[in-house]
Design a protein around this motif. Sequence first.
Motif: not given
Length: 134
Positions: A66, A76, A95, A116-119
């Motif tokens: 991540t 996540w 992401e 990284f961030r998931w959306t």
Amino acid sequence: MAQFQTTIALMWLVLASDANAHDWYTGKTDPVLHYDCCGNKDCHPIDSSHVRMTKDGYFVRMPRPTYMNDPQQGEWFIPRERVQAAPDDRYHICERLVTFYRTIMPHMKFEAYRRFRWTCFFAPRGTSSIAQTH
């Protein structure tokens, strides 16, 4: 020359069919936060072996870290109310790579790092932990 033209035509067909295969991401938003899921460059299918379902949602293990330059695999948690139905029998995740800043002591300097961030997250329709809309 004819072979070259045929090759170019086939490449255009492949590219066009690949673009159409993921058009369904366009216009999708997170059901809770209402963020745009984005599109082809941020959304992609993931292997079901990276997904673990619980009564409260999903744990998704990404096949890469991540954090950039982080050797560990990220995982996540995706709450049930943020899971959407996928139009196929696959899991999909959207992401983004986001820039964060942290303070370095003792000099009080800021260092930028990317994570990284998931959306958005999509699960197959038959999955029991997809939030029901009334």
